[in-house]
Design a protein around this motif. Structure first.
Motif, PDB file in Angstrom:
ATOM      1  N   GLY A 121       0.804  -1.223   0.000  1.00  0.00           N
ATOM      2  CA  GLY A 121       0.000   0.000   0.000  1.00  0.00           C
ATOM      3  C   GLY A 121       0.836   1.271   0.000  1.00  0.00           C
ATOM      4  N   TYR A 122       2.033   1.206   0.542  1.00  0.00           N
ATOM      5  CA  TYR A 122       2.887   2.399   0.594  1.00  0.00           C
ATOM      6  C   TYR A 122       3.559   2.626  -0.757  1.00  0.00           C
ATOM      7  N   PHE A 123       3.796   1.562  -1.474  1.00  0.00           N
ATOM      8  CA  PHE A 123       4.327   1.682  -2.837  1.00  0.00           C
ATOM      9  C   PHE A 123       3.261   2.304  -3.737  1.00  0.00           C
ATOM     10  N   PHE A 129       4.309   8.599   1.392  1.00  0.00           N
ATOM     11  CA  PHE A 129       4.926   7.510   2.151  1.00  0.00           C
ATOM     12  C   PHE A 129       6.350   7.258   1.664  1.00  0.00           C
ATOM     13  N   GLY A 130       7.240   6.996   2.611  1.00  0.00           N
ATOM     14  CA  GLY A 130       8.576   6.570   2.239  1.00  0.00           C
ATOM     15  C   GLY A 130       8.510   5.191   1.616  1.00  0.00           C
ATOM     16  N   CYS A 131       9.196   5.001   0.511  1.00  0.00           N
ATOM     17  CA  CYS A 131       9.205   3.693  -0.145  1.00  0.00           C
ATOM     18  C   CYS A 131      10.454   3.597  -1.015  1.00  0.00           C
ATOM     19  N   ASN A 132      11.354   2.721  -0.605  1.00  0.00           N
ATOM     20  CA  ASN A 132      12.623   2.579  -1.331  1.00  0.00           C
ATOM     21  C   ASN A 132      12.447   2.024  -2.735  1.00  0.00           C
ATOM     22  N   LYS A 133      11.347   1.351  -2.968  1.00  0.00           N
ATOM     23  CA  LYS A 133      11.118   0.775  -4.295  1.00  0.00           C
ATOM     24  C   LYS A 133      10.651   1.871  -5.256  1.00  0.00           C
ATOM     25  N   ARG A 134       9.782   2.754  -4.791  1.00  0.00           N
ATOM     26  CA  ARG A 134       9.255   3.825  -5.638  1.00  0.00           C
ATOM     27  C   ARG A 134      10.222   5.004  -5.707  1.00  0.00           C
ATOM     28  N   SER A 138      14.193   6.730   0.289  1.00  0.00           N
ATOM     29  CA  SER A 138      13.162   7.408   1.082  1.00  0.00           C
ATOM     30  C   SER A 138      12.689   6.572   2.269  1.00  0.00           C
ATOM     31  N   GLY A 139      13.276   5.394   2.453  1.00  0.00           N
ATOM     32  CA  GLY A 139      12.894   4.554   3.583  1.00  0.00           C
ATOM     33  C   GLY A 139      11.804   3.568   3.203  1.00  0.00           C
ATOM     34  N   CYS A 140      11.362   2.798   4.197  1.00  0.00           N
ATOM     35  CA  CYS A 140      10.324   1.796   3.947  1.00  0.00           C
ATOM     36  C   CYS A 140       9.246   1.936   5.002  1.00  0.00           C
ATOM     37  N   ALA A 141       8.121   2.522   4.591  1.00  0.00           N
ATOM     38  CA  ALA A 141       7.035   2.789   5.544  1.00  0.00           C
ATOM     39  C   ALA A 141       6.444   1.502   6.108  1.00  0.00           C
ATOM     40  N   ALA A 142       6.585   0.397   5.378  1.00  0.00           N
ATOM     41  CA  ALA A 142       5.973  -0.852   5.832  1.00  0.00           C
ATOM     42  C   ALA A 142       6.657  -1.416   7.069  1.00  0.00           C
ATOM     43  N   LEU A 143       7.958  -1.090   7.235  1.00  0.00           N
ATOM     44  CA  LEU A 143       8.704  -1.676   8.359  1.00  0.00           C
ATOM     45  C   LEU A 143       8.048  -1.331   9.691  1.00  0.00           C
ATOM     46  N   THR A 149       0.538  -8.304   5.163  1.00  0.00           N
ATOM     47  CA  THR A 149       0.651  -9.171   3.982  1.00  0.00           C
ATOM     48  C   THR A 149       2.067  -9.123   3.388  1.00  0.00           C
ATOM     49  N   HIS A 150       3.018  -8.626   4.151  1.00  0.00           N
ATOM     50  CA  HIS A 150       4.365  -8.483   3.591  1.00  0.00           C
ATOM     51  C   HIS A 150       5.166  -9.778   3.692  1.00  0.00           C
ATOM     52  N   ALA A 151       6.369  -9.721   3.135  1.00  0.00           N
ATOM     53  CA  ALA A 151       7.112 -10.962   2.874  1.00  0.00           C
ATOM     54  C   ALA A 151       7.725 -11.578   4.125  1.00  0.00           C
ATOM     55  N   ASP A 157      16.390  -5.287   4.644  1.00  0.00           N
ATOM     56  CA  ASP A 157      16.105  -4.108   5.465  1.00  0.00           C
ATOM     57  C   ASP A 157      15.542  -2.973   4.617  1.00  0.00           C
ATOM     58  N   ALA A 158      15.793  -3.032   3.321  1.00  0.00           N
ATOM     59  CA  ALA A 158      15.338  -1.941   2.440  1.00  0.00           C
ATOM     60  C   ALA A 158      13.890  -2.124   1.997  1.00  0.00           C
ATOM     61  N   CYS A 159      13.421  -3.365   1.886  1.00  0.00           N
ATOM     62  CA  CYS A 159      12.083  -3.614   1.332  1.00  0.00           C
ATOM     63  C   CYS A 159      11.584  -4.995   1.729  1.00  0.00           C
ATOM     64  N   ILE A 160      10.333  -5.039   2.168  1.00  0.00           N
ATOM     65  CA  ILE A 160       9.727  -6.321   2.557  1.00  0.00           C
ATOM     66  C   ILE A 160       8.469  -6.595   1.728  1.00  0.00           C
ATOM     67  N   ALA A 161       8.425  -6.035   0.515  1.00  0.00           N
ATOM     68  CA  ALA A 161       7.219  -6.169  -0.308  1.00  0.00           C
ATOM     69  C   ALA A 161       7.065  -7.592  -0.840  1.00  0.00           C
ATOM     70  N   THR A 162       5.836  -8.083  -0.814  1.00  0.00           N
ATOM     71  CA  THR A 162       5.523  -9.409  -1.328  1.00  0.00           C
ATOM     72  C   THR A 162       5.355  -9.362  -2.844  1.00  0.00           C
TER      73      THR A 162
END
Ligand code: FAD
Ligand code: SF4
Ligand code: FES
Ligand code: FES
Lengths: 333, 172
Positions: A121-123, A129-134, A138-143, A149-151, A157-162
């Motif tokens: 959702g943050y992507f 929202f901070g999102c290293n993927k987008r 900028s950080g990872c708001a999901a952390l 529902t994340h991985a 540490d940079a991204c836990i997106a599923t």
């Protein structure tokens, strides 16, 4: 949405030329159910799109001797309903019809499906929202946010997106390969080499070059296809992404001993996940509730639970267990 | 031959696009950003097709392209060049007589507020044509792309079941 140039090549060769000549950031448009959606959200902003959805060359499906072959432009609905796929590779068919909705499956292609992007959702949520993927760095708001529902596997540490897709999870269990084409010609790669874990660069999701196009997906024929299933657990019974899922395929000998076993995990990892150690744990064993559960535990041995989604480790183990038992029943058909 | 709009850098160009909607030929200079949903509602004022989420989730915007159901919010309108689009406005007979599925929605209480209904009917027609109506479970599975906030699902399933059974009887 940023304005973009719309390019319609009339052949695959034309598409490759157009891609090679295009501005950096130009994207292929197939069904558009990922790309156009993310463009509307402002998450993707290509300067141009090359629309391949009318290229008949890309829509061929064949189920002849030795392998199945699916043109990258074939629609999800069409492959899901293909009678040979339904009968001989139920896991492949189920991974498609248990995905999205019939409307989306009529639009979406089996090639574009592989490259669908995370539903984090943050992507998708955009700049607030901070999102290293987008937006790298900028950080990872999901952390520290909604990570239900994340991985559980393959995160950094940079991204836990599923990785949200189903089809690639079934394909990886069957050792699928991709034929791709670019200005340097054609090459073939195992589907297992397509997606990458986020590591410290979550922007990079796959190993295709920017000027390469997927032509087709090929699946080597295997008797394990008949003894297969795609088991998908969701918040509701239909039309949702997987909380946990498992593609399982087994071959049994006359004594019921497992002679071949394939397990793919979905909804729980940063990429389509092959559980090879779990597969090995079953070879030479009888398929029982006990051995199937053990395989599930092996599959999740390295899982790193997310804060609000830790229940998905046990759920994942049970999903693998049930998938293997269903696959075993299918194999004994 | 390749059809392209001017390359970016300059403002991206308009793309001339012709297609049919409910049997009538239409032609527009489209910005490639425009969704089919917006073209139907804003340019053609065919407001039966609803915008629920604009992200492919709800099914309220379901229409048929060449007889197959799609969500029009995720369809760039330029992609329908040369295609036949059918919307809810094209379903009833010209004299206003409801299609049997529309009538079944009325008879089976398949709606409350009605916002999702055009999408449900378009999706239901396709579900019937595809033959995904063997069991009520099939209907629910193949109608799951159409959400109903009012929760009229029981009536919706019953309406599709009724038409599926009628069709079966006339075939026998
Ligand atoms: C509401 C909703 C629910 C969904 N639920 C599910 C679900 O439960 N399970 C699931 O698995 N998926 C689900 N999806 C995702 C859907 O399956 C994908 O969006 C779809 O398969 C993508 O295919 P497409 O043809 O539309 O791709 P596009 O959006 O056109 O393209 C996707 C990406 O692939 C690239 N691409 C496309 N074709 C090629 C090619 N031939 N070569 C190289 N690159 C290419 C594009 O450049 C783009 O980056 C859902 C989507 C929505 C909107
Ligand atoms: S999990 Fe990945 S995609 Fe989601 S906010 Fe973090 S960096 Fe972005
Ligand atoms: S408005 Fe298109 S699916 Fe909701
Ligand atoms: S009738 Fe109100 S949303 Fe379905």
């Amino acid at each position: 949405m940023r304005s973009f140039a719309y390019v319609v090549p009339d052949s695959v060769a034309g598409a490759v030329d157009a891609l090679a000549a295009a501005e950096p950031g130009t994207k292929i448009l197939a069904g558009g159910t990922t790309l156009y959606d993310l463009m509307k959200l402002g998450v993707e902003a290509p300067p141009a799109v090359i629309d391949i959805h009318r290229l008949a060359e890309l829509t061929e499906i064949s189920t002849g001797e030795g392998e199945l072959s699916f043109g990258a432009g074939a629609k999800m609905a069409e492959v899901a309903d293909h009678p040979v796929v339904r009968r001989d590779y139920p896991a492949l068919s189920e991974s498609l019809w248990r995905a999205a909705s019939q409307q989306l499956r009529n639009m979406a292609t089996v090639g574009g499906n592989l490259l669908q992007r995370t539903r984090c959702g943050y992507f998708r949520g955009g700049a607030e929202f901070g999102c290293n993927k987008r937006d790298p760095g900028s950080g990872c708001a999901a952390l520290e946010g909604l990570d239900r529902t994340h991985a559980l596997l393959g995160a950094s540490d940079a991204c836990i997106a599923t990785y949200p897709g189903d089809w690639a999870v079934a394909l990886i269990a069957f050792d699928a390969e991709l034929d791709v084409v670019g200005p340097r010609g054609e090459r073939t790669l195992p589907l297992g080499d397509l997606h990458v874990e986020p590591g410290d660069n979550p922007v990079l999701e796959h190993t295709l070059a920017a000027d390469e196009l997927i032509l087709r997906i090929r699946v080597p024929a295997t008797p394990a296809g008949r003894g297969s299933t795609y088991h998908k657990i969701r918040d509701r019974e239909s039309y949702a992404f997987a909380l946990t899922s498992a593609a399982a395929a087994v071959t049994l000998d006359a004594q019921g001993t497992v002679t071949d076993c394939r397990i793919g995990l979905g909804g729980v990892a940063t990429r389509p996940w092959r559980a090879t150690a779990a597969e090995r744990s079953l070879l030479g064993e009888q398929l029982t509730m006990g051995t199937a559960r053990h395989a599930g535990e092996v599959a999740f041995a390295d899982a790193r639970p997310v804060r609000t989604g830790a229940f998905r480790v046990e759920l994942g183990i049970r999903t693998v267990t049930d998938a293997l038992l269903t696959a075993g029943k299918q194999a004994a058909r | 031959m390749m059809k392209t709009s001017p390359t970016a850098g300059r403002p991206a160009g308009l793309v001339e696009t012709a297609f049919t909607v409910n049997g009538e030929q239409v032609r527009f200079e489209l910005d490639p950003r425009e969704s089919l949903l917006d073209v139907l509602r804003e340019r053609l004022v065919l407001t039966g097709t609803k915008k629920g989420c604009d992200q492919g989730h709800c099914g309220a915007c379901t229409v048929h392209i060449d007889g197959r159901r799609v969500v029009s919010c995720l369809t760039p309108a330029v992609q329908v060049a040369g295609r036949d689009v059918t919307t809810i406005e094209g379903v009833a007979a010209p004299d206003g007589t409801l299609h049997p599925l529309q009538q079944a929605f009325v008879d089976c209480d398949a709606l409350q507020c009605g916002y999702c209904t055009p999408g449900q009917v378009m999706s239901g027609l396709a579900c019937l044509a595809e033959g995904h109506t063997e069991t009520d479970g099939d209907i629910r599975e193949y109608m799951s792309g159409n959400l109903c906030r009012c929760g009229a699902y029981i009536g919706i399933t019953a309406a599709i079941r009724r038409v599926a059974d009628q069709t079966k009887q006339t075939e026998v």
